[in-house]
Design a protein around this motif. Structure first.
Motif, PDB file in Angstrom:
ATOM      1  N   PRO A 211     -39.186  38.798  68.330  1.00 26.15           N
ATOM      2  CA  PRO A 211     -38.210  38.242  69.271  1.00 26.15           C
ATOM      3  C   PRO A 211     -38.772  37.373  70.387  1.00 26.15           C
ATOM      4  N   ASP A 212     -39.936  37.706  70.935  1.00 25.04           N
ATOM      5  CA  ASP A 212     -40.447  36.876  72.032  1.00 25.04           C
ATOM      6  C   ASP A 212     -40.921  35.509  71.576  1.00 25.04           C
ATOM      7  N   ARG A 213     -41.021  35.296  70.266  1.00 23.60           N
ATOM      8  CA  ARG A 213     -41.422  33.998  69.729  1.00 23.60           C
ATOM      9  C   ARG A 213     -40.221  33.118  69.371  1.00 23.60           C
ATOM     10  N   ARG A 214     -39.028  33.706  69.310  1.00 25.27           N
ATOM     11  CA  ARG A 214     -37.868  32.946  68.848  1.00 25.27           C
ATOM     12  C   ARG A 214     -37.483  31.837  69.822  1.00 25.27           C
ATOM     13  N   GLY A 215     -37.549  32.118  71.116  1.00 22.36           N
ATOM     14  CA  GLY A 215     -37.223  31.096  72.102  1.00 22.36           C
ATOM     15  C   GLY A 215     -38.152  29.897  72.022  1.00 22.36           C
ATOM     16  N   PRO A 216     -39.469  30.102  72.071  1.00 24.73           N
ATOM     17  CA  PRO A 216     -40.393  28.962  71.959  1.00 24.73           C
ATOM     18  C   PRO A 216     -40.249  28.192  70.648  1.00 24.73           C
ATOM     19  N   ILE A 217     -40.049  28.889  69.540  1.00 29.53           N
ATOM     20  CA  ILE A 217     -39.840  28.202  68.260  1.00 29.53           C
ATOM     21  C   ILE A 217     -38.596  27.328  68.339  1.00 29.53           C
ATOM     22  N   ALA A 218     -37.521  27.877  68.901  1.00 33.26           N
ATOM     23  CA  ALA A 218     -36.275  27.118  69.010  1.00 33.26           C
ATOM     24  C   ALA A 218     -36.446  25.884  69.876  1.00 33.26           C
ATOM     25  N   VAL A 219     -37.106  26.037  71.011  1.00 32.25           N
ATOM     26  CA  VAL A 219     -37.295  24.895  71.918  1.00 32.25           C
ATOM     27  C   VAL A 219     -38.074  23.783  71.223  1.00 32.25           C
TER      28      VAL A 219
ATOM     29  N   ALA B 243     -44.245  50.118  55.553  1.00 34.01           N
ATOM     30  CA  ALA B 243     -44.551  51.530  55.755  1.00 34.01           C
ATOM     31  C   ALA B 243     -44.004  52.065  57.067  1.00 34.01           C
ATOM     32  N   GLY B 244     -43.800  51.205  58.051  1.00 32.56           N
ATOM     33  CA  GLY B 244     -43.317  51.644  59.352  1.00 32.56           C
ATOM     34  C   GLY B 244     -43.082  50.460  60.255  1.00 32.56           C
ATOM     35  N   ARG B 245     -42.495  50.712  61.401  1.00 32.32           N
ATOM     36  CA  ARG B 245     -42.261  49.640  62.354  1.00 32.32           C
ATOM     37  C   ARG B 245     -43.595  49.084  62.867  1.00 32.32           C
ATOM     38  N   PRO B 246     -43.706  47.772  63.008  1.00 33.23           N
ATOM     39  CA  PRO B 246     -44.946  47.193  63.543  1.00 33.23           C
ATOM     40  C   PRO B 246     -45.122  47.511  65.015  1.00 33.23           C
ATOM     41  N   GLU B 247     -46.314  47.258  65.537  1.00 41.16           N
ATOM     42  CA  GLU B 247     -46.605  47.600  66.927  1.00 41.16           C
ATOM     43  C   GLU B 247     -45.666  46.910  67.901  1.00 41.16           C
ATOM     44  N   TRP B 248     -45.280  45.656  67.612  1.00 39.60           N
ATOM     45  CA  TRP B 248     -44.439  44.931  68.567  1.00 39.60           C
ATOM     46  C   TRP B 248     -43.082  45.595  68.757  1.00 39.60           C
ATOM     47  N   PHE B 249     -42.628  46.356  67.773  1.00 41.76           N
ATOM     48  CA  PHE B 249     -41.333  47.024  67.866  1.00 41.76           C
ATOM     49  C   PHE B 249     -41.292  47.997  69.044  1.00 41.76           C
ATOM     50  N   TYR B 250     -42.423  48.535  69.436  1.00 40.69           N
ATOM     51  CA  TYR B 250     -42.498  49.541  70.492  1.00 40.69           C
ATOM     52  C   TYR B 250     -42.832  48.941  71.858  1.00 40.69           C
ATOM     53  N   ASP B 251     -42.745  47.625  71.988  1.00 43.61           N
ATOM     54  CA  ASP B 251     -43.081  46.945  73.240  1.00 43.61           C
ATOM     55  C   ASP B 251     -41.873  46.130  73.688  1.00 43.61           C
ATOM     56  N   ARG B 252     -41.183  46.577  74.726  1.00 42.61           N
ATOM     57  CA  ARG B 252     -39.983  45.880  75.182  1.00 42.61           C
ATOM     58  C   ARG B 252     -40.274  44.458  75.641  1.00 42.61           C
ATOM     59  N   GLY B 253     -41.532  44.177  75.991  1.00 40.41           N
ATOM     60  CA  GLY B 253     -41.893  42.813  76.353  1.00 40.41           C
ATOM     61  C   GLY B 253     -41.764  41.858  75.179  1.00 40.41           C
ATOM     62  N   ARG B 254     -41.927  42.375  73.971  1.00 42.66           N
ATOM     63  CA  ARG B 254     -41.838  41.550  72.770  1.00 42.66           C
ATOM     64  C   ARG B 254     -40.447  41.575  72.158  1.00 42.66           C
ATOM     65  N   THR B 255     -39.743  42.717  72.247  1.00 42.09           N
ATOM     66  CA  THR B 255     -38.400  42.812  71.674  1.00 42.09           C
ATOM     67  C   THR B 255     -37.316  42.360  72.636  1.00 42.09           C
TER      68      THR B 255
ATOM     69  N   GLY C 213     -36.201  44.443  74.850  1.00 47.19           N
ATOM     70  CA  GLY C 213     -35.535  45.668  75.263  1.00 47.19           C
ATOM     71  C   GLY C 213     -34.289  45.918  74.432  1.00 47.19           C
ATOM     72  N   ILE C 214     -33.820  47.149  74.424  1.00 52.16           N
ATOM     73  CA  ILE C 214     -32.759  47.554  73.501  1.00 52.16           C
ATOM     74  C   ILE C 214     -31.432  46.855  73.767  1.00 52.16           C
ATOM     75  N   LEU C 215     -31.128  46.539  75.038  1.00 54.35           N
ATOM     76  CA  LEU C 215     -29.867  45.864  75.325  1.00 54.35           C
ATOM     77  C   LEU C 215     -29.926  44.391  74.927  1.00 54.35           C
ATOM     78  N   THR C 216     -31.050  43.742  75.195  1.00 52.82           N
ATOM     79  CA  THR C 216     -31.212  42.358  74.756  1.00 52.82           C
ATOM     80  C   THR C 216     -31.134  42.268  73.241  1.00 52.82           C
ATOM     81  N   ASP C 217     -31.793  43.183  72.586  1.00 51.19           N
ATOM     82  CA  ASP C 217     -31.907  43.139  71.126  1.00 51.19           C
ATOM     83  C   ASP C 217     -30.606  43.553  70.454  1.00 51.19           C
ATOM     84  N   ILE C 218     -30.293  44.829  70.476  1.00 54.56           N
ATOM     85  CA  ILE C 218     -29.153  45.315  69.705  1.00 54.56           C
ATOM     86  C   ILE C 218     -27.826  45.003  70.382  1.00 54.56           C
TER      87      ILE C 218
END
Length: 357
Positions: free
Chosen positions: A87-95, A180-192, A194-199
């Motif tokens: 998620p933290d890469r989507r904005g820069p890619i879009a721009v 096999a499991g969620r990647p490390e970035w999934f557990y970092d609100r700085g990258r996702t 946060g739950i309200l922004t995301d879901i």
């Protein structure tokens, strides 16, 4: 005068690239555009080893990969870029895509900060291109589309409230593309973000849409981490309330879906009108009918379950129309900006509880 925006020549397929393949929503984006006759001409991502990237490569073995995403973002022959990056890469890619003359379809959340949103808004204004965020819980769900038709037809009167519940399963294999499991970035609100922004951006989108509101205010918001003491930057619960001029909204999202449920989450939306109400059970009818897309309507004359199997999902056909005709039929640009503004504001101002940090 605004920017001059070129469109694909008549008779040529809309050419698109997928840049950023970290979430399984990429499959729906790619399939949706291919289903409308578009041409997938390139793939690129930061991590070729991710489960989603590997699965995309297997599904589309003839599509070339670019070693550097910029090769596709700057390619003048590409009309549209889709992204389901971290998620933290989507904005820069879009721009970057916008400033290189491409329309953009981003997985939600389309960005993770108000600063990123401001950059996207400026790039849209400067380029004349559009930025669409795939709010799949409405755009790709038949009963959600049918509910909009019923609301527009006045079946339940004036909509005064929505209640949106967005539970998810942390270990769901569909979202992990078999990983096999969620990647490390999934557990970092700085990258996702946060739950309200995301879901919760899904539920905010539906609140504005079903109530016919162009704007709203975040009355209160809370995020929490109750089950991940070792990952304090993970958020597994969130809630918020919204108020518009003539409507109210409540949203609850979480990562608590138990293994006993036969799908990744019991997503529900209740739409309260002055003359009736609609309840959507999008993915499962608990101990009831099989499958998803369950819509129940109660009005002044009846209580009924409405069949949604014949609903045609309009989002991807409308996107292609918008690329060709410079229109906003898939989703108004103003609406997309407002959804993300509200989600990001709720996240920024949320009270933290539990282990959340």
């Amino acid at each position: 005068m605004g920017p001059t925006v070129s469109t694909p020549p008549q008779g040529r397929l809309v050419r698109f690239a997928a840049v950023g393949l970290d979430h399984a929503h990429a499959f729906g984006q790619i399939a949706g555009l291919l289903g409308q006759g578009c041409e997938l001409v390139g793939l690129a991502t930061d991590d070729r080893s991710s489960a989603v990237a590997r699965a995309v490569a297997e599904r589309y073995p003839d599509v070339p990969w670019a070693d550097d995403p910029d090769q596709l973002l700057t390619d003048p022959s590409i009309d549209l870029v889709v992204t389901a990056a971290v998620p933290d890469r989507r904005g820069p890619i879009a721009v970057s895509a916008l400033r290189n003359g491409k329309d953009v379809v981003a997985d939600k959340p389309g960005c993770v900060s108000l600063d990123q949103l401001e950059e996207v808004e400026k790039a849209v204004a400067d380029s004349g291109r559009f930025w669409s965020v795939t709010f799949s819980e409405r755009f790709e769900v038949k009963c959600a589309v049918r509910a909009g038709e019923l609301v527009q037809a006045g079946r339940i009167g004036q909509v005064v409230q929505t209640i949106g519940l967005g539970p998810h399963r942390e270990g769901d294999r569909a979202h992990l593309a078999g990983g096999a499991g969620r990647p490390e970035w999934f557990y970092d609100r700085g990258r996702t973000g946060g739950i309200l922004t995301d879901i919760a951006s899904h539920q905010i989108d539906q609140f504005l849409f079903y109530t016919g509101s162009q704007t709203a205010q975040v009355v209160a918001s809370t995020v929490a981490n109750y089950t991940h003491e070792d990952s304090p930057r993970m958020q597994d619960f969130g809630e918020l309330t919204l108020a518009a001029e003539r409507a109210h909204g409540y949203v609850r999202v979480d990562w608590y879906t138990p293994q006993g449920l036969p799908t990744w989450g019991d997503g529900r939306t209740t739409i309260l009108g002055t003359e009736g109400f609609i309840e959507l059970r999008k993915y499962v009818d608990l101990a009831g009918r099989e499958g998803g897309d369950h819509l129940f309507l109660v009005d002044g004359t009846s209580t009924e379950r409405i069949d949604c199997s014949d609903v045609v999902l309009p989002y991807y056909p409308a996107l292609v129309h918008d690329v060709r005709n410079r229109t906003e039929t898939a989703c108004p640009q103003r609406h997309t900006f407002e959804v993300m503004r509200l989600a990001l504001t709720a996240q920024k101002n949320a009270t933290m509880k539990g282990f959340a940090a």
